[in-house]
Design an enzyme around this catalytic site. Structure first.
Site, PDB file in Angstrom:
ATOM      1  CG  ASP A 231      -2.058   1.075   0.824  1.00  0.00           C
ATOM      2  OD1 ASP A 231      -3.186   0.575   1.618  1.00  0.00           O
ATOM      3  OD2 ASP A 231      -1.885   1.880  -0.060  1.00  0.00           O
TER       4      ASP A 231
HETATM    5  C1  GLC Z   1      -4.332   4.286  -0.058  1.00  0.00           C
HETATM    6  C2  GLC Z   1      -5.322   3.187   0.195  1.00  0.00           C
HETATM    7  C3  GLC Z   1      -5.316   2.114  -1.070  1.00  0.00           C
HETATM    8  C4  GLC Z   1      -4.901   2.973  -2.357  1.00  0.00           C
HETATM    9  C5  GLC Z   1      -3.760   3.568  -2.099  1.00  0.00           C
HETATM   10  C6  GLC Z   1      -3.366   4.288  -3.729  1.00  0.00           C
HETATM   11  O1  GLC Z   1      -3.804   4.946   0.885  1.00  0.00           O
HETATM   12  O2  GLC Z   1      -5.185   2.560   1.131  1.00  0.00           O
HETATM   13  O3  GLC Z   1      -6.334   1.491  -0.971  1.00  0.00           O
HETATM   14  O4  GLC Z   1      -5.062   2.279  -3.574  1.00  0.00           O
HETATM   15  O5  GLC Z   1      -3.584   4.284  -1.292  1.00  0.00           O
HETATM   16  O6  GLC Z   1      -4.085   5.291  -3.767  1.00  0.00           O
END
Ligand code: GLC
Length: 721
Positions: A231
């Site tokens: 993430d």
């Molecule tokens: C975020 C989320 C994830 C997302 C990523 C990119 O903080 O937790 O679900 O795909 O960042 O935006």
């Protein structure tokens, strides 16, 4: 993995391979220039989000590229219709092709442990079977377009509070039975190109740096061959993450992570083969993306799809005196509450919709002879749009209660007793209905139904679409009835999943608690009859009939239970479902096939799935609490017994044939005496480990006897009861 990926990586330098394991920038994988024989690797685009593209081409604060905002996962889930969700995924994939996106960062498949979780709107269900089957369909739909899906957030990311650090402290059985199966099902059935590690720790270790989770379980046990991406911001130690199995760090920590990787390989801390494999997985995803063809974004068709899908996902919770569907004759309709109800949540999933429906305008278009007023006093019917302002339900924060805004519930109380009230709930996670539901003649849970929510709501209220949605999350009478209530969201960066497997309906049923509306509940404008339940071995079948006067769809649900077991099991667990569409008077035979796994629990004693012998309950329901047909099936399987050692209890030794014989023989052989009548003492010493009896002067249990029993005694599989 495509061998070509490995061949490309084999010709790259250490620096180039390290570069591939970080993003090129916030939304792209790295570009590696080919030189001489080494083929180049072009960057590809990753983009949110699970229910519509959030393609960011400007700065973080600029609007993202317009895209169709489909219903969020919590809304889609209420359709219980994998085919419909697969179709939605395919449309999402087409839009990704149109915007040159290689990977859609979704679906999110985390289990709804508490209704307070701010991202519940982005997740499917409180049940892993439902969540897994629907997420698998979404992945298949997206990937049918040669666009990758990225399953997230792996794993046990069930709250937003302290999400970057909190440790989800989950016992093995709960992890295996509740929080992993949806991921497992998607990985093993639909092959997502990528999986995203969550922010949180799992039992004290960051998931992005958890070798058991990312390699032993995900790859060695489940056979995942795709790419693991962190993430955004979830990597704290890039070398530890690489060793654990995180292939791509996002966003890239350039100049830090790449140097750390290079240093670790040069110093021998990390074998270069480990880096090669991760770099190859990134290249493999790029190579797979090369099959993607451009597409045009048919926004009208996708808007119509969003409307159809949303209408199929709306849940008719209540419909007293058939106040719905609204009659076509001239009506005066008062519309109150949220004039523009929310249709999606906040955070990284927020889509810049191509267009949005105005629910009142759509209702007016659907009822041309109706008159609309904002004065409830004259009205024949009052339509109340309820929910939160856009963004209240959002990534990054949890709710602290499950109540609607006070002004809305007070308004309903003030309006009660006048014209019939039709409440339309536009929320992603569940809200308490027990404080105001009595004022409404009908309640439709519309969910966060996407850009076409307005049109879908009109279709359902007017009966153009007969509602067929079913709750994928229990609506409790009170927040404090929820099984996780006392352990959410935890404290001091730990959250204990103390309720164990008793999540959602599993907990409410085990505690015998009343709920406002149960898991799997949803009414229709017609009725359905259930007959002829048959259980032929593991094959369960029944007949469903439309006993009403209009076409409709019913979700037939199969639950099993094992009332007598070595462990405490929920009264019922969903193991199958089927949505059948029937004309009035028509019937359909529905058949389910139960597997060993469907009937098993995860044993921490044996560290595996265990199928116990005995009688299982089989229930067919229109909801988890509207059970229409029941039977039992008898399972013939050996009762698993733990290998016996001196730490096994007297009772375990005596209950096992081989154990009892060996204990008796050893006592006779070593002490020359007959053993005492252990059965007579079982109530008193039955739970003593054998090894504790030596100093107790129990005749026959001497250190010499115990020493011979150090060699484990293979247990005798008990013959089925
Ligand atoms: C975020 C989320 C994830 C997302 C990523 C990119 O903080 O937790 O679900 O795909 O960042 O935006």
């Amino acid at each position: 993995m495509n061998q070509m990926a490995r061949d490309i990586v084999a010709k790259l330098t250490l620096e180039q391979k390290a570069a591939l394991c970080l993003g090129g920038d916030f939304w792209h994988t790295a570009a590696v220039k080919g030189d001489g024989e080494a083929g180049g690797v072009e960057p590809v685009t990753l983009s949110d989000g699970p229910h519509g593209l959030r393609r960011q081409t400007g700065t973080f604060f600029d609007p993202t590229e317009p895209a169709t905002c489909f219903p969020t996962a919590s809304c889609l889930a209420a359709s219980w219709d994998p085919d419909l969700i697969r179709e939605t995924g395919a449309a999402l994939g087409v839009e990704a092709r149109a915007q040159d996106v290689a990977v859609v960062l979704g679906p999110g498949v985390n289990i709804k442990r508490s209704p307070l979780c701010g991202r519940n709107f982005e997740y499917f269900a409180e049940d892993p079977v439902l969540a897994g089957r629907l997420a698998a369909a979404m992945v298949e739909g997206i990937q049918s377009q040669h666009v990758g899906a990225c399953l997230k957030h792996f794993a046990a990311n069930n709250q937003e509070t302290d999400r970057m650090r909190v440790s989800a402290d989950v016992d093995d059985r709960t992890l295996r039975e509740i929080y992993l199966p949806a991921f497992e099902h998607v990985v093993t059935s639909s092959g997502p190109w990528a999986i995203m590690t969550s922010y949180n720790c799992l039992n004290g270790r960051y998931t992005s740096q958890n070798e058991w989770l990312l390699t032993q379980l995900l790859r060695d046990e489940w056979g995942f061959s795709g790419m693991v991406v962190s993430d955004w911001g979830a990597v704290h130690d890039r070398v530890a993450a690489l060793q654990a199995g995180t292939d791509l760090e996002m966003p890239p920590n350039h100049g830090i992570s790449d140097k750390a990787i290079i240093g670790a390989v040069q110093s021998g801390v990390v074998a270069e083969a480990v880096l090669d494999e991760s770099a190859a997985r990134v290249v493999d995803l790029v190579l797979r993306s090369r099959d993607r063809q451009p597409a045009s974004q048919d926004t009208d068709a996708h808007h119509a799809l969003a409307r159809r899908v949303a209408a199929e996902s709306m849940v008719l919770l209540k419909n007293e005196n058939a106040v719905l569907p609204l009659a076509a004759e001239p009506l005066t309709i008062a519309v109150v509450g949220e004039r523009y109800p929310a249709f999606q949540g906040g955070g990284s999933s927020q889509v810049n919709p191509v267009t949005t429906d105005d629910p009142v305008a759509e209702l007016a278009a659907a009822l041309p002879s109706a008159t609309f007023t904002d004065d409830p006093g004259s009205a024949d019917v009052i339509v109340a749009f309820l929910g939160f302002e856009q963004g209240t339900e959002s990534e990054g924060r949890d709710r602290t209660d499950i109540d609607l805004p006070e002004e809305q519930t007070e308004l309903l109380a003030q309006l009660s007793g006048r014209a019939p009230i039709v409440a339309v709930l536009c929320t992603g996670s569940v809200v308490r209905t027990s404080t105001w539901g009595i004022y409404a003649r009908a309640i439709v849970h519309a969910g966060l139904a996407g850009e076409a929510a307005g049109g879908a709501i009109a279709d359902v209220l007017t009966g153009k679409v007969n509602p067929s949605g079913k709750l994928a999350e229990t609506i409790p009478l009170r927040l404090r009835d929820c099984p996780s209530y006392l352990n959410f969201p935890g404290e001091e960066s730990h959250v204990r999943y103390a309720e164990g497997v008793f999540v959602g309906y599993r907990g409410f049923d085990a505690s015998g608690l009343e709920v406002a509306y149960p898991f799997g509940h949803g009414l229709s404008y017609t009725t359905f009859g259930y007959t002829d339940l048959a259980a032929n071995g593991r094959t369960i079948s029944c007949t469903v009939t439309n006993t009403g006067d209009r076409p409709g769809a019913e979700v037939v649900q199969l639950y099993i239970g094992d009332p007598v077991s070595r462990v405490h099991r929920p009264p019922r667990e969903l193991k199958g479902f089927a949505k059948v569409r029937l004309d009035p008077g028509a019937s359909e035979r529905v058949t389910f096939q139960l597997t060993d796994r469907d009937l098993s629990y995860w044993s921490t004693t044996f560290a595996r799935w265990v199928l116990e012998p005995g009688e299982f309950s089989v229930e067919i329901g229109s909801s988890s609490r509207d059970i229409r047909l029941t039977t039992t099936i008898n399972i013939d399987a050996p009762m698993p017994r733990p290998t016996l050692t001196p730490m096994s209890t007297v009772r375990e030794w005596l209950e096992d044939h081989a154990g009892r014989d060996r204990l008796t023989a050893m006592i006779k052989q070593i002490t020359g005496e007959d053993p005492i009548d252990f059965d007579a003492l079982a109530d008193f010493i039955g739970d003593f480990p054998l090894s504790t009896l030596a100093p107790m002067q129990i005749p026959g249990i001497t250190p010499a006897v115990l020493a011979t029993l150090e060699a484990p005694t293979p247990a005798t599989p008990a013959t089925p009861a």
